[in-house]
Design a protein around this motif. Structure first.
Motif, PDB file in Angstrom:
ATOM      1  N   TYR A 216     -38.296   4.533 -14.362  1.00  0.00           N
ATOM      2  CA  TYR A 216     -37.864   3.458 -15.255  1.00  0.00           C
ATOM      3  C   TYR A 216     -37.305   4.100 -16.513  1.00  0.00           C
ATOM      4  CZ  TYR A 216     -38.243  -0.032 -18.965  1.00  0.00           C
ATOM      5  OH  TYR A 216     -37.972  -0.849 -20.030  1.00  0.00           O
ATOM      6  N   GLU A 218     -35.759   3.279 -20.430  1.00  0.00           N
ATOM      7  CA  GLU A 218     -35.570   2.307 -21.513  1.00  0.00           C
ATOM      8  C   GLU A 218     -34.773   3.010 -22.614  1.00  0.00           C
ATOM      9  OE1 GLU A 218     -38.175  -0.851 -24.223  1.00  0.00           O
ATOM     10  OE2 GLU A 218     -38.945  -0.102 -22.310  1.00  0.00           O
ATOM     11  N   GLY A 222     -36.594  -2.795 -25.047  1.00  0.00           N
ATOM     12  CA  GLY A 222     -36.450  -3.974 -24.208  1.00  0.00           C
ATOM     13  C   GLY A 222     -35.268  -3.963 -23.273  1.00  0.00           C
ATOM     14  N   ILE A 253     -35.335  -6.370 -20.105  1.00  0.00           N
ATOM     15  CA  ILE A 253     -36.419  -6.114 -19.153  1.00  0.00           C
ATOM     16  C   ILE A 253     -37.403  -7.276 -19.030  1.00  0.00           C
ATOM     17  CG2 ILE A 253     -36.288  -3.651 -19.606  1.00  0.00           C
ATOM     18  CD1 ILE A 253     -38.981  -3.915 -21.098  1.00  0.00           C
ATOM     19  N   ASN A 254     -38.041  -7.330 -17.857  1.00  0.00           N
ATOM     20  CA  ASN A 254     -39.177  -8.200 -17.611  1.00  0.00           C
ATOM     21  C   ASN A 254     -40.395  -7.288 -17.471  1.00  0.00           C
ATOM     22  OD1 ASN A 254     -41.240  -9.529 -15.895  1.00  0.00           O
ATOM     23  ND2 ASN A 254     -39.770 -11.222 -15.824  1.00  0.00           N
ATOM     24  N   GLU A 255     -41.296  -7.362 -18.433  1.00  0.00           N
ATOM     25  CA  GLU A 255     -42.422  -6.421 -18.490  1.00  0.00           C
ATOM     26  C   GLU A 255     -43.303  -6.504 -17.250  1.00  0.00           C
ATOM     27  OE1 GLU A 255     -44.606  -6.520 -22.120  1.00  0.00           O
ATOM     28  OE2 GLU A 255     -42.813  -6.488 -23.388  1.00  0.00           O
ATOM     29  N   GLU A 256     -43.495  -7.695 -16.718  1.00  0.00           N
ATOM     30  CA  GLU A 256     -44.328  -7.853 -15.528  1.00  0.00           C
ATOM     31  C   GLU A 256     -43.705  -7.164 -14.322  1.00  0.00           C
ATOM     32  OE1 GLU A 256     -47.368  -9.107 -15.107  1.00  0.00           O
ATOM     33  OE2 GLU A 256     -47.463  -9.336 -17.287  1.00  0.00           O
ATOM     34  N   ILE A 258     -41.842  -4.539 -14.382  1.00  0.00           N
ATOM     35  CA  ILE A 258     -42.004  -3.084 -14.532  1.00  0.00           C
ATOM     36  C   ILE A 258     -43.393  -2.669 -14.057  1.00  0.00           C
ATOM     37  CG2 ILE A 258     -41.889  -1.118 -16.109  1.00  0.00           C
ATOM     38  CD1 ILE A 258     -39.256  -2.691 -15.778  1.00  0.00           C
ATOM     39  N   ILE A 259     -44.399  -3.469 -14.416  1.00  0.00           N
ATOM     40  CA  ILE A 259     -45.769  -3.167 -13.988  1.00  0.00           C
ATOM     41  C   ILE A 259     -45.864  -3.203 -12.466  1.00  0.00           C
ATOM     42  CG2 ILE A 259     -48.169  -3.965 -14.041  1.00  0.00           C
ATOM     43  CD1 ILE A 259     -47.592  -5.103 -16.856  1.00  0.00           C
ATOM     44  N   ILE A 285     -43.758   1.383 -25.713  1.00  0.00           N
ATOM     45  CA  ILE A 285     -43.896   1.445 -24.256  1.00  0.00           C
ATOM     46  C   ILE A 285     -45.350   1.625 -23.845  1.00  0.00           C
ATOM     47  CG2 ILE A 285     -43.369   2.879 -22.235  1.00  0.00           C
ATOM     48  CD1 ILE A 285     -40.590   3.368 -23.520  1.00  0.00           C
ATOM     49  N   ARG A 288     -47.774  -1.594 -24.554  1.00  0.00           N
ATOM     50  CA  ARG A 288     -47.534  -2.923 -24.007  1.00  0.00           C
ATOM     51  C   ARG A 288     -48.695  -3.339 -23.103  1.00  0.00           C
ATOM     52  NH1 ARG A 288     -41.325  -1.462 -22.784  1.00  0.00           N
ATOM     53  NH2 ARG A 288     -40.430  -2.174 -24.770  1.00  0.00           N
ATOM     54  N   TRP A 291     -49.447  -2.117 -19.385  1.00  0.00           N
ATOM     55  CA  TRP A 291     -48.659  -0.931 -19.018  1.00  0.00           C
ATOM     56  C   TRP A 291     -49.534   0.315 -18.893  1.00  0.00           C
ATOM     57  CZ3 TRP A 291     -42.878  -0.173 -20.036  1.00  0.00           C
ATOM     58  CH2 TRP A 291     -42.184  -1.352 -19.744  1.00  0.00           C
TER      59      TRP A 291
END
Length: 334
Positions: A216, A218, A222, A253-256, A258-259, A285, A288, A291
């Motif tokens: 990933y 960044e 975001g 980004i969608n944080e969920e 990425i997880i 990062i 979060r 994360w």
């Protein structure tokens, strides 16, 4: 002209002598003919320019098209150049065009010589008055300027040449094109030869990786990148999988997600500070919510890379590729 006449006279005399000796016959005549032919060949070899050198010289007038389909005809190499894109500025300086560059954007900081050039404003909306005052033969711009802004400048009578590289090969092609426009083709060849070698070296180094790591990236708080952009391709060339490659272009980004994707490595722009929180991007990062369960965060594989190397599609993108590959496969890429 005198040199040409003397050489022509020599060739004529040699030819006449060859005919006479051939008419007389005999081994001596044959040997003499061979010697004279060799002498003529040696003379020609020392006076004719190398064909490869000739092919690397631009023949004007030259007509080319930019990324918008606009056609440009150059009667000679441009003598006054403005660049309002950091990547294009780096490319033009790498070609040795310091003297020809009469203006750069406010954000152009590499090489050092670029910081001393007159400033032409932003990269998305440059200062039109400053550009007009610089009286450029050509203005180069890149991925940050939208086509409607390009059109506005053209309506003002400004010749603006836009590129929009989406891949490593696009960057190479642009540098070759700049070399052709400015009659710096040998310099362009040297640059792209190095870029190709770096790519080959990286691909050779990672081809035997035990697993294809998930990555990933960044590059701004975001924001990540999907398929269809050169930054995504850097990850792929480095033998890894970009977890955002299921989407296209520059992505909020969608944080969920990425997880759920659980990357093995997280790359971010080193030294970047979030303007809203005034915190380093690395800290954002790692802190979060949720994360801390991502493999990259747990294993401390959150690695900063020089943002200019991976975000500017110029000659240093080869250095960016090497940094990305080292960050992902430190045991394989040295």
């Amino acid at each position: 002209m005198k040199t040409w006449w003397n050489k022509s006279l020599v060739v004529v005399m040699i030819a006449a002598l060859t005919v006479m000796l051939a008419a007389c016959g005999g081994t001596a005549a044959d040997n003499k003919t061979q010697d004279n032919n060799q002498a003529a060949e040696q003379t020609d070899h020392t006076t004719k320019p190398d064909s490869s050198e000739q092919s690397l010289k631009t023949t004007y007038p030259l007509t080319v098209k930019d990324a918008t389909g606009e056609e440009f005809t150059f009667d000679k190499a441009p003598e006054r150049i403005v660049s309002v894109s950091p990547a294009e500025t780096e490319s033009l300086f790498a070609l040795g065009l310091d003297q020809e560059i009469v203006g750069v954007s406010d954000f152009d900081d590499y090489p050092q010589a670029a910081t001393t050039k007159p400033k032409m404003g932003g990269i998305t909306k440059p200062n039109e008055e400053a550009i007009i005052a610089a009286n450029p033969d050509i203005v180069f711009t890149g991925i940050s300027m939208k086509e409607d802004v390009v059109k506005k400048f053209r309506d003002l009578g400004i010749s603006i040449f836009k590129v929009d590289p989406k891949s490593y090969d696009d960057v190479i092609s642009n540098i070759e094109l700049y070399g052709q426009i400015t009659d710096r083709q040998q310099e362009a060849k040297d640059i792209v030869d190095n870029m190709k070698k770096v790519r080959e070296d990286v691909q050779a180094a990672v081809k035997d990786a035990a697993e294809k790591k998930k990555v990933y990236v960044e590059f701004s708080p975001g924001w990540t990148v999907g398929k269809g952009e050169f930054m995504n391709e850097l990850i792929e060339i480095a033998g890894a999988e970009n977890i955002a490659a299921t989407e296209t272009g520059w992505i909020n980004i969608n944080e969920e997600n990425i997880i759920k994707s659980n990357p093995d490595v997280i790359l971010y722009s080193a030294g970047l500070i979030d303007t809203e929180t005034n915190k380093p991007l690395e800290e954002l990062i790692k802190n979060r919510q949720g994360w801390d369960q991502i493999t990259a965060v747990k294993d401390n594989h959150v690695i900063g890379v020089d943002s200019n190397l991976i975000s500017r599609p110029g000659p240093r993108v080869a250095d960016g590729l090497k940094e990305v590959a080292k960050a992902i496969y430190p045991d394989l890429v040295k």
